[in-house]
Design a protein around this motif. Sequence first.
Motif, PDB file in Angstrom:
ATOM      1  N   LEU A   1      -3.784 -13.860   5.915  1.00 19.96           N
ATOM      2  CA  LEU A   1      -2.841 -12.801   6.300  1.00 19.96           C
ATOM      3  C   LEU A   1      -1.870 -12.435   5.181  1.00 19.96           C
ATOM      4  O   LEU A   1      -1.887 -11.321   4.690  1.00 19.96           O
ATOM      5  N   GLY A   2      -0.967 -13.338   4.824  1.00 16.64           N
ATOM      6  CA  GLY A   2      -0.031 -13.027   3.747  1.00 16.64           C
ATOM      7  C   GLY A   2       1.032 -12.036   4.159  1.00 16.64           C
ATOM      8  O   GLY A   2       1.373 -11.914   5.339  1.00 16.64           O
ATOM      9  N   CYS A   3       1.569 -11.310   3.182  1.00 17.96           N
ATOM     10  CA  CYS A   3       2.642 -10.348   3.442  1.00 17.96           C
ATOM     11  C   CYS A   3       2.032  -9.021   3.864  1.00 17.96           C
ATOM     12  O   CYS A   3       1.318  -8.379   3.089  1.00 17.96           O
ATOM     13  N   PRO A   4       2.311  -8.566   5.103  1.00 13.94           N
ATOM     14  CA  PRO A   4       1.652  -7.351   5.590  1.00 13.94           C
ATOM     15  C   PRO A   4       1.996  -6.120   4.761  1.00 13.94           C
ATOM     16  O   PRO A   4       1.146  -5.241   4.583  1.00 13.94           O
ATOM     17  N   VAL A   5       3.236  -6.057   4.284  1.00 14.74           N
ATOM     18  CA  VAL A   5       3.622  -4.889   3.484  1.00 14.74           C
ATOM     19  C   VAL A   5       2.932  -4.935   2.112  1.00 14.74           C
ATOM     20  O   VAL A   5       2.459  -3.912   1.606  1.00 14.74           O
ATOM     21  N   GLY A   6       2.862  -6.124   1.534  1.00 12.59           N
ATOM     22  CA  GLY A   6       2.162  -6.259   0.254  1.00 12.59           C
ATOM     23  C   GLY A   6       0.703  -5.859   0.360  1.00 12.59           C
ATOM     24  O   GLY A   6       0.164  -5.161  -0.520  1.00 12.59           O
ATOM     25  N   ASN A   7       0.054  -6.265   1.445  1.00 16.04           N
ATOM     26  CA  ASN A   7      -1.349  -5.879   1.640  1.00 16.04           C
ATOM     27  C   ASN A   7      -1.498  -4.366   1.664  1.00 16.04           C
ATOM     28  O   ASN A   7      -2.371  -3.804   0.991  1.00 16.04           O
ATOM     29  N   LEU A   8      -0.634  -3.711   2.438  1.00 17.99           N
ATOM     30  CA  LEU A   8      -0.709  -2.261   2.553  1.00 17.99           C
ATOM     31  C   LEU A   8      -0.339  -1.589   1.230  1.00 17.99           C
ATOM     32  O   LEU A   8      -0.857  -0.516   0.906  1.00 17.99           O
ATOM     33  N   ALA A   9       0.552  -2.219   0.476  1.00 20.01           N
ATOM     34  CA  ALA A   9       0.949  -1.648  -0.823  1.00 20.01           C
ATOM     35  C   ALA A   9      -0.270  -1.457  -1.714  1.00 20.01           C
ATOM     36  O   ALA A   9      -0.464  -0.394  -2.302  1.00 20.01           O
ATOM     37  N   LEU A  10      -1.107  -2.477  -1.782  1.00 20.98           N
ATOM     38  CA  LEU A  10      -2.265  -2.378  -2.675  1.00 20.98           C
ATOM     39  C   LEU A  10      -3.382  -1.542  -2.057  1.00 20.98           C
ATOM     40  O   LEU A  10      -4.164  -0.926  -2.772  1.00 20.98           O
ATOM     41  N   GLU A  11      -3.479  -1.529  -0.739  1.00 23.29           N
ATOM     42  CA  GLU A  11      -4.576  -0.785  -0.123  1.00 23.29           C
ATOM     43  C   GLU A  11      -4.277   0.711  -0.012  1.00 23.29           C
ATOM     44  O   GLU A  11      -5.195   1.531  -0.144  1.00 23.29           O
ATOM     45  N   CYS A  12      -3.037   1.077   0.219  1.00 26.18           N
ATOM     46  CA  CYS A  12      -2.738   2.454   0.646  1.00 26.18           C
ATOM     47  C   CYS A  12      -1.819   3.248  -0.268  1.00 26.18           C
ATOM     48  O   CYS A  12      -1.672   4.455  -0.073  1.00 26.18           O
ATOM     49  N   SER A  13      -1.171   2.608  -1.242  1.00 31.91           N
ATOM     50  CA  SER A  13      -0.160   3.315  -2.043  1.00 31.91           C
ATOM     51  C   SER A  13      -0.722   4.549  -2.727  1.00 31.91           C
ATOM     52  O   SER A  13      -0.072   5.598  -2.768  1.00 31.91           O
ATOM     53  N   ASP A  14      -1.924   4.437  -3.278  1.00 31.08           N
ATOM     54  CA  ASP A  14      -2.472   5.562  -4.045  1.00 31.08           C
ATOM     55  C   ASP A  14      -2.950   6.701  -3.156  1.00 31.08           C
ATOM     56  O   ASP A  14      -2.936   7.864  -3.564  1.00 31.08           O
TER      57      ASP A  14
END
Lengths: 227, 227
Positions: A116-129
């Motif tokens: 799981l980890g940090c949910p915001v960090g996961n989304l940062a790498l998946e969705c930022s671009d």
Amino acid sequence: MPDPIHEIPPEKPKPDLPPTRERIVLAALRLFQEQGFTATGVSTILREAGVNSGSMYHYFDSKEDLLRACLQWYIEHLEPIVMAPQKAATPGDPVERIFTLLDWYRQGLVQMNCTLGCPVGNLALECSDQYPLVRELIDRNFENWAAEIERWLDEAGDRLPGDLDRKSLSKFVLTVMEGGVMQARAHKSIEPFDASVAVLRDYTDRLLVEAAAKKKSRGGSGGGKAR
Amino acid sequence: MPDPIHEIPPEKPKPDLPPTRERIVLAALRLFQEQGFTATGVSTILREAGVNSGSMYHYFDSKEDLLRACLQWYIEHLEPIVMAPQKAATPGDPVERIFTLLDWYRQGLVQMNCTLGCPVGNLALECSDQYPLVRELIDRNFENWAAEIERWLDEAGDRLPGDLDRKSLSKFVLTVMEGGVMQARAHKSIEPFDASVAVLRDYTDRLLVEAAAKKKSRGGSGGGKAR
DNA sequence: GTCTATAGAGTGATAGAC
DNA sequence: GTCTATCACTCTATAGAC
């Protein structure tokens, strides 16, 4: 049977489940963290929330709009869920509080067997671009997180060097957390997280020692404790 | 027209495009980094590689198998593409070489206007929990990356403190890179990356100063330069 | 505000000819 | 080893009754 008209109504006349919109957000929060945004189907969110398609698209324009609501939820819950417990646990020592916070993330990671980890960090790498509006909300999450750390560093006053760049260090603490979590998940072991926090600890100790020495040489009341 | 039988054959009789399998991997490498693993359709990979479905499934069991081939590609190209240039650029100073490497990532990030980031880091957060074999390859990527840094720290010898935990610090450098990249992408600015590297620079300087001071007090030839 | 039904496009993967 | 055609699903989103 008592006369229903004269019954005293209970204080909470609705012992219902949370309202539909919140049930959707809570299910999405969990699934996006477990599987990622793209890998999570809307149909799964609907099933887990016990809600139908029509209801979801009544509250949200699109799946991306729901994602934005999740990130808004994280913004609103940063203080009560993440930060407040650390302030309560380490009220007098804002520097130590940083490591209390990192240990809070550590506990979550260990509890989930380094998934799981940090949910915001996961989304940062998946969705930022791909989703500019999502990126902005992720950025605000990070900004608020680091701003809180910066306040703690300010609170430490002259226990830290006067010329310390507190803004950079606050971002650095977030960097250490996110980078440590990433490696712990990849290694399926808490060890890389601990290693990273240990180096940050060493750095912090050096800052405390330096500030204490300068204070002493200026004729202060005495060197503070390094831990 | 010369007798074709006596023609001297060219050294490379195949000026062809790279063989099919490699074309697929190269297209997948790019698309997985740009869009993520789940968001990239097999059909898109096929179109970009100029290859048909049957060919891809001749070389790879599945989309996940192709992802593993990509991670294998990163493992094989870490040394020639990532590490060797830094060793060439900073042959005599292994500590400075770490910052040369971080600047190499910085340049890539700036060139791409703070998008894309580290392809292995992206996959680490997207895929570690769901694909155990993929997670292992990501772990090996990180391990090899940090092991190279650790060799540089060893190479620095007594310019760094003798009791320094070089293994932890090597993971820490990776932590700083990945955490800095994440925030730079979220903030769409290189500033958080620079802030994180600056703090690592400050820490490293302190280590160098400490080692130089100890060396001097033991009667060494003199203090080394701090930068 | 919630329901069912479904549109329309896209998904990963396979079969079998060549 | 590469081709075409296609299967069996799943995807996000919408329409329209209630």
